[in-house]
Design a protein around this motif. Structure first.
Motif, PDB file in Angstrom:
ATOM      1  N   PRO A 506     -32.714  -8.756 -23.281  1.00 44.37           N
ATOM      2  CA  PRO A 506     -32.584  -7.292 -22.809  1.00 44.37           C
ATOM      3  C   PRO A 506     -31.370  -6.884 -22.343  1.00 44.37           C
ATOM      4  O   PRO A 506     -30.978  -5.496 -22.477  1.00 44.37           O
ATOM      5  CB  PRO A 506     -33.665  -7.460 -21.420  1.00 44.37           C
ATOM      6  CG  PRO A 506     -34.630  -8.659 -21.684  1.00 44.37           C
ATOM      7  CD  PRO A 506     -33.794  -9.598 -22.459  1.00 44.37           C
ATOM      8  N   GLY A 507     -30.349  -7.878 -22.106  1.00 44.29           N
ATOM      9  CA  GLY A 507     -28.932  -7.462 -21.821  1.00 44.29           C
ATOM     10  C   GLY A 507     -28.400  -6.803 -23.089  1.00 44.29           C
ATOM     11  O   GLY A 507     -27.360  -6.259 -22.939  1.00 44.29           O
ATOM     12  N   GLU A 508     -28.984  -7.059 -24.364  1.00 43.99           N
ATOM     13  CA  GLU A 508     -28.421  -6.473 -25.511  1.00 43.99           C
ATOM     14  C   GLU A 508     -28.786  -5.049 -25.705  1.00 43.99           C
ATOM     15  O   GLU A 508     -27.973  -4.242 -26.261  1.00 43.99           O
ATOM     16  CB  GLU A 508     -28.926  -7.334 -26.787  1.00 43.99           C
ATOM     17  CG  GLU A 508     -28.067  -8.553 -26.810  1.00 43.99           C
ATOM     18  CD  GLU A 508     -28.490  -9.287 -28.348  1.00 43.99           C
ATOM     19  OE1 GLU A 508     -28.291  -8.681 -29.202  1.00 43.99           O
ATOM     20  OE2 GLU A 508     -28.589 -10.473 -28.110  1.00 43.99           O
ATOM     21  N   PHE A 509     -29.947  -4.700 -25.630  1.00 47.54           N
ATOM     22  CA  PHE A 509     -30.572  -3.589 -26.053  1.00 47.54           C
ATOM     23  C   PHE A 509     -30.803  -2.529 -24.738  1.00 47.54           C
ATOM     24  O   PHE A 509     -30.781  -1.333 -24.965  1.00 47.54           O
ATOM     25  CB  PHE A 509     -32.072  -3.536 -26.636  1.00 47.54           C
ATOM     26  CG  PHE A 509     -33.033  -4.166 -25.576  1.00 47.54           C
ATOM     27  CD1 PHE A 509     -34.038  -3.117 -25.291  1.00 47.54           C
ATOM     28  CD2 PHE A 509     -33.303  -5.307 -25.984  1.00 47.54           C
ATOM     29  CE1 PHE A 509     -35.118  -3.691 -24.343  1.00 47.54           C
ATOM     30  CE2 PHE A 509     -34.617  -5.857 -25.332  1.00 47.54           C
ATOM     31  CZ  PHE A 509     -35.233  -5.091 -24.315  1.00 47.54           C
ATOM     32  N   ILE A 510     -30.884  -2.942 -23.488  1.00 50.89           N
ATOM     33  CA  ILE A 510     -31.215  -2.040 -22.522  1.00 50.89           C
ATOM     34  C   ILE A 510     -30.005  -0.887 -22.069  1.00 50.89           C
ATOM     35  O   ILE A 510     -29.805   0.258 -22.104  1.00 50.89           O
ATOM     36  CB  ILE A 510     -31.606  -2.738 -21.199  1.00 50.89           C
ATOM     37  CG1 ILE A 510     -32.992  -3.592 -21.418  1.00 50.89           C
ATOM     38  CG2 ILE A 510     -31.577  -1.760 -20.128  1.00 50.89           C
ATOM     39  CD1 ILE A 510     -34.199  -2.449 -21.491  1.00 50.89           C
TER      40      ILE A 510
END
Length: 712
Positions: A506-510
């Motif tokens: 999630p840290g990549e796309f959020i």
């Protein structure tokens, strides 16, 4: 018959006025109430106040401004002022209040016995003052032989008034010849020496002043231009030999005819404030978890290294280090183990580099290393190889052996010919290249690497494709009742199941979704999935009728005026009753525009859904706004939970949050519970619900349904 005296209470909250009225009722005082500063000022012509109780945070004229108004008027300048406030003790506002002339601070919620005691003291002092004034008036009509007694009484009254106005600090009265004629008992609390020692040894204060600070004290005391608004901070040696910080203010005093009576000094112990300032300065420049310099301090040291390089014609280098597959450690062993690994890697880096080099943590599993004083580039290569070789050794955390590898990018510079942000960014670009090339390697920055960076537009296009293909799935993390461990509900979390990459962190796309605004559509998809799934469980399992599903609402979603309508439509399509849905909005988001947030929350609340403030404790909520927000729950930020066993102050923070929430009839959820010790501590603090890896990691829909079924 006891003389009734007037006491003023000023507060813009009606309930606070009622609380004080109930506490002071029946104590031989006439309590005059005002809801604002201007209203209070109108009452002074008709009342002779023994003490004024002022709230600090009021609209329009705040408590500090009102206090300054009182001190600027001859008629009101001697009225003792006590601030009753909800402002945290750590804030600098407290010191401003004392500088204005407040005699004390009481912090909400006020202890009734303390308030009654303090008001009773000033009421009795006021009665004595009235008695002295009446006696003085009678003495004016007596025979001439009593004139000497009258003068003595006036001098006594003047000394009494001076001491009564300043009862907490170390007060001294020095006459025009420099002789100490009065010193308050507080001197012993601050210095360790009783008043008699200072009266016997006039130079005792100079003897206990820290040697380096003595010249400044002498200059301050000899400067006749110093006003009462100025103060001097210096150190003294307590009788116990410990060093204490104090703040000194001085005021020239005179009798009613203007004749000088000497100088009055006020000394306040500010040791705790100084300690707090040092802690805040350290916190602002260091990583809370590892104690290493953070990015801000790293860039400052890099700037200094750039200047030294220019003078000495030496090379310097920046390494950007990212641990490989670190997310797997958090996912499999939990964040507490992951945090310990992050700390140990930082310590290992500090041991491997030279004392002149800097190791910093940039966040997550990323570190920066600054190497300076390099005679030639080959020195940098050798040190980079040494750092990389360090990761060949295993790390042992809680008897678990980890073989950790790292991707390292670096950039070398000379003569300060590169901006500090640019050199760090170049090293980061090189690190990303090391990741792309298979991880566990060293890559030096090259200009052509910039051309290969995947830009935000590419990520945005992939997100758009994924949203259209419905690749985002809701995962469910259980929330339990801490009292008995029964299932209370779930939090729905967005997960991206990429057709080629699998599960995407999630840290990549959020962050990209938030920056591009795609978070609104993503949040809508997760909300509909969560509502539909929860309603399906309700139809299958009786226990699910009482469960709630919590869904996070992003800042951009919350800012959309159409959000309440969208939530209502999703509830209708899914068939889920509104009281089974809980919307979580972070504290920072609701406080961006508190008044607008109140309206949006009221619209959502009118649908019948539950509302929760997420990440509580990391934003800037005030009690007044919490009372206005139509919320049902507060969720304590996981950073407090994860540090509560190591830092006892976090336990007190959680205790304060829970007590405050319960006083507002709110339930409290703690996230990030990973150990039984954390669970037991939270339960002892009367926290209501909890979630975390101790109970379960986020589960896909089928596994979450099994969790519900097994809980029935």
């Amino acid at each position: 018959m006891i003389d009734i005296v007037d006491v003023l209470i000023v507060d813009d909250e009606r309930i606070n006025l009622k609380l004080v009225e109930g506490i002071l009722k029946g104590h031989d005082i006439n309590l005059v109430q005002a809801s604002s500063g201007p209203e209070a000022l109108k009452t002074f012509a008709e009342h002779d106040y023994a003490v004024a109780l002022l709230d600090v945070m009021m609209p329009g004229m705040d408590g500090f401004t009102l206090a300054e108004e009182l001190r600027s008027s001859e008629a009101t300048k001697t009225i003792p002022i006590i601030f009753i406030t909800a402002i945290s003790k750590e804030q600098r506002h407290v010191f401003r209040g004392y500088e204005i002339g407040a005699v004390d601070y009481l912090f909400k919620p006020v202890e009734p016995e303390i308030l009654r005691s303090k008001v009773s003291i000033f009421a009795e002092l006021h009665r004595k003052k009235r008695s002295l004034e009446k006696a003085s008036h009678r003495l004016e009509t007596t025979v001439a032989e009593l004139e000497a007694s009258k003068a003595a009484l006036e001098a006594s009254e003047q000394r009494y008034r001076m001491v009564a106005d300043y009862i907490y600090d170390w007060e001294s009265w020095i006459d025009g010849d420099g002789k100490l004629i009065y010193i308050s008992p507080s001197c012993e609390r601050i210095s360790g020496y009783p008043p008699a020692r200072f009266l016997e040894e006039p130079n005792l204060l100079q003897k206990i002043i820290y040697r380096d600070d003595l010249p400044g004290w002498v200059s301050f005391m000899e400067d006749d231009t110093v006003s009462g608004e100025e103060s001097l901070e210096f150190r003294i040696y307590h009788q116990s030999s410990k060093t204490r910080w104090v703040s000194l203010a001085k005021h020239c005093i005179s009798d009613k005819h203007g004749a000088p009576l000497g100088v009055r000094t006020s000394v306040r112990d500010i040791t705790n404030r100084k300690r707090m300032e040092r802690q805040l300065e350290h916190t602002a420049l260091h990583d809370l978890l590892t104690g290493l310099p953070n990015r801000v301090l790293f860039l400052d040291r890099l700037s200094q290294a750039t200047e030294r390089s220019t003078r000495a014609k030496e090379y310097y280098a920046v390494l950007y280090i990212n641990l490989d597959r670190f997310q797997a450690v958090n996912d499999h062993y939990g964040h507490s183990v992951g945090d310990k690994l992050v700390i140990e890697v930082g310590n290992a880096l500090k041991r491997i580099v030279r004392p002149t080099d800097t190791v910093a943590r940039f966040g997550g599993d990323e570190y920066g290393v600054l190497l300076e004083g390099l005679a030639k580039k080959s020195d940098a290569y050798r040190l980079v190889e040494t750092v990389h070789a360090m990761f060949g050794k295993a790390f042992v955390i809680d008897d678990i052996t980890f073989s950790v590898s790292a991707s390292i990018g670096y950039e070398i510079a000379l003569n300060g010919d590169m901006d500090t942000e640019d050199i760090v960014h170049n090293a980061q670009v090189a690190m990303n290249k090391a990741k792309e090339d298979g991880k566990n390697r060293i890559v030096a920055y090259e200009q052509k690497m910039r051309e290969g960076i995947v830009n935000v537009l590419a990520v945005e296009n992939d997100l758009k494709r994924a949203l259209k293909a419905r690749e985002f799935q809701a995962y469910y993390q259980p929330i339990v009742n801490l009292a008995d461990g029964t299932l209370y509900g779930f939090e729905a979390l967005a997960r991206w199941i990429h057709p080629e990459r699998g599960m995407v962190n999630p840290g990549e796309f959020i962050p990209v979704a938030e920056d591009t605004g795609l978070i609104v559509e993503l949040g809508s998809q997760i909300l509909e999935q969560a509502c539909t799934t929860m309603n399906q469980w309700r139809e299958k399992y009786p226990i699910a009728n009482n469960l709630t599903v919590a869904v996070n609402i992003s800042a951009k979603q919350f800012a959309e005026s159409s959000l309440p309508t969208e939530v209502e439509d999703i509830l209708q399509r899914s068939g889920l009753p509104s009281d089974n849905l809980k919307l979580e909005i972070t504290e920072t988001v609701v406080m961006l525009d508190a008044m607008k947030s109140v309206n949006q929350l009221n619209f959502l609340k009118s649908l019948g859904v539950m509302l929760s403030i997420d990440d509580f404790g990391t934003g800037y909520s005030s009690m007044s706004y919490l009372q206005k927000f139509p919320t049902d729950q507060l969720k304590i930020d996981l950073s407090f939970v994860q540090r509560m066993e190591k830092a006892p102050e976090n336990i007190e923070i959680i205790r304060a949050i829970v007590n405050m929430a319960h006083s507002l009839r709110l339930r409290v959820v703690a996230e990030g519970i990973e150990t039984e010790r954390q669970r037991d501590l939270l339960y002892s603090l009367q926290c209501d619900y909890g979630q975390g890896y101790l109970y379960s990691r986020p589960l896909p829909e089928k596994e979450a349904e099994d969790f519900v079924k097994n809980s029935d």
